[in-house]
Design an enzyme around this catalytic site. Structure first.
Site, short mmCIF file in Angstrom:
data_model
loop_
_atom_site.label_atom_id
_atom_site.label_comp_id
_atom_site.label_asym_id
_atom_site.label_seq_id
_atom_site.Cartn_x
_atom_site.Cartn_y
_atom_site.Cartn_z
N ASP A 261 39.86 52.35 55.01
CA ASP A 261 40.14 52.81 56.37
C ASP A 261 41.57 52.38 56.72
OD1 ASP A 261 39.99 53.88 58.88
OD2 ASP A 261 38.10 52.96 59.43
C1 BGC Z 1 39.20 55.03 61.84
C2 BGC Z 1 38.75 56.11 60.89
C3 BGC Z 1 39.79 57.19 60.82
C4 BGC Z 1 41.11 56.59 60.41
C5 BGC Z 1 42.22 57.57 60.25
C6 BGC Z 1 40.62 54.58 61.59
O1 BGC Z 1 41.09 53.76 62.60
O2 BGC Z 1 38.30 53.95 61.75
O3 BGC Z 1 37.51 56.60 61.26
O4 BGC Z 1 39.39 58.19 59.94
O5 BGC Z 1 41.50 55.65 61.41
O6 BGC Z 1 42.64 58.09 61.44
#
Ligand code: BGC
Length: 733
Positions: A261
């Site tokens: 993530d």
């Molecule tokens: C979130 C994800 C997301 C990623 C990219 C993160 O902060 O937890 O769900 O896909 O950012 O934007």
């Protein structure tokens, strides 16, 4: 490209190039991509940029084409970039938030929605979406319940698989994109409902309740998986070799690409399991994390780690191959631009056909919680005052619709003004969305300042309500109060909106509350003032028309809660498929002094999982079984007859729950095992059948084997998770 050619390519790549394939950079390196996490300069050089294999949050056919062209020309092996984005509930045409989509209990419709989103995103040059989120949720304080399809693993699995099919098709067709399942694993169970907080799940609960929905998406062929931010048993997922290699890959059979993530590799440092970014990179690559989203760990440290002999180059090769394979699956080596086309964007984005699917999905996601004396639907001859901060509000798409334009959203007011047969109606905002002293931090988009003379607005609303036959109050939580980093400690309406409701109720009791929210809320002080409550969630671009039609009865509510509305926030976390305990509470405080309960509030939610009314009434006959004993390899058929006993056509979601009465470990009081949707005209009845087979009764037993155990089972069929319409059968040894 065939595998041999991919192997050849890998063998020709330098170590730096291979590491480059494992690096995803944020869009803000490309002038203003959307920021979806803590932004900062990861300290990368021009060389890192030249080799990084992927961008996040960059969109637009022309922009992506140019970027791709320039990048490939400069890349030593002309390997294309892969563009990934968060297409969560639609791209430009926005659908209801996922929690609302869960309430449709209609995987086909959800699949159709994902396919619309894929078509639009693909035309804009996107290759991968960070969806579905299959995290099981049991705590409405957590802001990200909005992105989940709810509290039931079975329903979540069906929805996650439907989304994967909708986005990906066979990945070769035009208008498809790859899906990335998230957040592996257990992200939906943070302590205290606070985002990013630690997760404690027993191995059995993890397997029994949390993993199945991810597994359903994997079985549907999801191309990618994302690690979660949280720790599980004190190990952050991004460094959890057991979770990623043994569980995800070996046990669950996932062989695609694994991405961290946002910044999660670097976050191994504040987690306190890595001393610095170098150690973080080592832990993550050893855990099998193929791509580092945004953190500088891989780009800055993997090379030295290999040169120092701390990381085996084989691990880099393994991860690089997975990223190359993904690009290959998407056909990027043959066509690096895929569907990116300005012409297609112009034709597809927000086209009528897409808007229609979004509207259909919204209509089917609304949940009618209360409708005393058939207050709804409204009738054309009635004088109705539409009051509240959501009456003429364009922010109906939820906080994750980051590529939408709020200007495209049709408000409730605009839709009502367009709809025939709604006069005489009047409109007033009545109050602000947020209390003046409330803190709202925009996560992805700037938030416009609310300017409203509160006292004058309240006065205007009360005067309007006095003159009306009925009042519709459009209330709810700010769209930035659900979604990422948006946990709440209270689940009530802001004071200003509650005051509006209370004041209006003094002059007019025919109140319908239409509730806009990204989570279950505490509605005690709403339900005692409102005769009708319709939950609209964040319904998306077509939310206004969908609501206007529903309120006037041109369509009939049929949504069922995919997550219970608690009686109070202090009951959380809660879930309908709980355990009996040794002292189950019978509901009678005089005889059950020592039952598992609260002294000062009910133990049950205000509105349970699976609950939702219609404008008609539908009865369900007692359950009949064609036999009382189930043999392995055989099936029992359970039947009920449902009948429309009301005055309009309606759709019921008939739900099947099963309880395993005695097990080698405690078994839930009931679990959803199936549902069927039936549409009935007034007076019409239909038989609904469910087949029960032995595999539906399996669970992780005392020895951690996935088996069924012979004995007695109870089966419930009805219109929500509290039904006592029951039959019993035995599973033969
Ligand atoms: C979130 C994800 C997301 C990623 C990219 C993160 O902060 O937890 O769900 O896909 O950012 O934007």
């Amino acid at each position: 490209m065939d595998q041999q050619k991919l192997n050849q390519l890998l063998s020709e790549m330098s170590l730096e190039e291979k590491i480059g394939q494992l690096v995803q950079l944020p869009g803000y390196f490309q002038n203003g991509g959307t920021i979806t996490g803590p932004a900062g300069d990861p300290g990368l050089t021009q060389e890192d940029l030249r080799l990084a294999g992927s961008y996040l949050s960059v969109i637009g056919a022309e922009k992506i084409r140019t970027l791709q062209e320039e990048y490939m020309a400069a890349h030593p092996h002309h390997i294309p970039l892969i563009f990934m984005d968060d297409i969560i509930n639609g791209y430009r045409t926005v659908f209801p938030v996922p929690l609302a989509q869960g309430c449709t209990f209609n995987p086909d419709l959800v699949q159709q929605g994902a396919s619309v989103a894929a078509k639009e995103a693909a035309a804009s040059g996107v290759h991968v979406t960070f969806s579905p989120m299959a995290d099981l949720v049991r705590d409405a304080r957590w802001g990200r319940v909005m992105e989940s399809t709810g509290e039931d693993a079975y329903l979540n699995g069906l929805m996650a698989a439907a989304m994967v099919r909708g986005y990906q098709g066979d990945l070769k067709e035009k208008g498809t994109i790859a899906a990335c399942l998230k957040h592996f694993a257990g992200y939906g169970a943070p302590d205290g409902g606070r985002d990013y907080n630690s997760v404690e799940l027993s191995p059995r609960t993890l397997k029994e309740d949390y993993l199945p929905a991810y597994k359903a998406a994997i079985d549907a062929g999801v191309a990618m998986v994302m690690t979660s931010f949280n720790t599980l048993d004190r190990v952050p997922s991004t460094a959890n070799k057991w979770l990623m290699r043994d569980v995800l890959r070996d046990e669950m059979g996932f062989d695609g690409a694994l991405i961290s993530d946002w910044g999660a590799v670097g976050e191994l440092v504040p987690h306190g399991v890595a001393a610095d970014f170098a150690q973080a990179a080592q832990l993550a690559i050893e855990a099998g994390v193929d791509m580092d989203m945004v953190s500088p760990s891989y780009a800055k440290h993997l090379k030295t780690l290999v040169e120092e002999g701390k990381v085996d180059e084989k691990l880099i090769d393994e991860s690089c191959m997975r990223m190359l394979e993904l690009k290959n699956k998407l056909g990027l080596f043959e066509n690096p631009f895929r569907d990116a086309s300005k012409k297609e964007e112009d034709a597809l984005l927000l086209c009528d056909e897409h808007r229609k699917v979004a509207q259909d999905c919204a209509e089917k996601s609304f949940v009618l919680l209360k409708n005393d004396n058939a207050l709804l639907p409204l009738r054309s001859e009635e004088k109705v005052a539409f009051i509240g901060p959501f009456v003429d509000n364009k922010f109906l798409c939820g906080s994750w619709a980051i590529f939408s334009d709020d200007q495209d959203t049709i408000t409730l007011k605009a839709a009502l003004e367009q709809q025939e047969g709604t006069s005489p109606i009047s409109f007033a905002p009545g109050s602000r969305v947020m209390d003046k002293d409330g803190i709202v931090l925009g996560f992805q988009k700037a938030i416009p300042e609310e300017t409203l003379d509160e006292e004058a607005a309240l006065q205007e609303a009360v005067e309007m309500a006095k003159k009306a036959d009925k009042v519709v109050l459009a209330l709810g939580e700010h769209r930035e109060f659900s979604g990422e980093a948006s946990s709440r400690g209270t689940l009530t309406l802001p004071h200003c909106q509650q005051r509006l409701l209370d004041e209006v109720a003094k002059v007019n009791q025919n109140i319908t509350v239409v509730l806009f929210c990204g989570r279950p809320m505490d509605l005690r002080k709403v339900q005692n003032k409102a005769k009708a409550i319709l939950v609209a969630w964040f319904p998306g671009t077509e939310g206004g028309p969908a609501l206007a039609r529903t309120l006037y009865g041109h369509c009939v509510p049929q949504g069922k809660l995919s997550m219970a509305f608690p009686w109070s926030v202090s009951q959380l976390p809660m879930h309908y498929n709980e355990f009996s305990t040794g002292r189950p509470f019978t509901g009678d405080y005089r005889t059950a002094r020592f039952g598992s309960k609260y002294q000062d509030m009910p133990k049950y939610p205000l509105y349970p999982f699976g609950f939702g009314l219609s404008y008609t009434t539908i009865s369900c006959s007692p359950v009949t079984l064609n036999k009382a004993v189930l043999k392995k390899g055989d099936a029992i058929t359970a039947a009920v007859t449902v009948k429309n006993t009301g005055h309009c056509t309606g759709t019921e979601t008939v739900q099947l729950y099963i309880r395993d009465v005695v097990g080698s470990v405690a078994r839930p009081v009931r679990e959803l095992k199936g549902f069927r949707q039936v549409t009935l005209r007034p007076g019409e009845e239909k038989e609904v059948l469910f087949e029960i087979t032995e595999d539906m009764l399996r669970f992780w037993d005392i020895h951690m084997n996935y088996v069924s155990e012979p004995g007695e089972f109870h089966l419930f069929i009805g219109s929500d998770s509290t039904t006592d319409n029951k039959a019993a059968f035995t599973l033969e040894a």
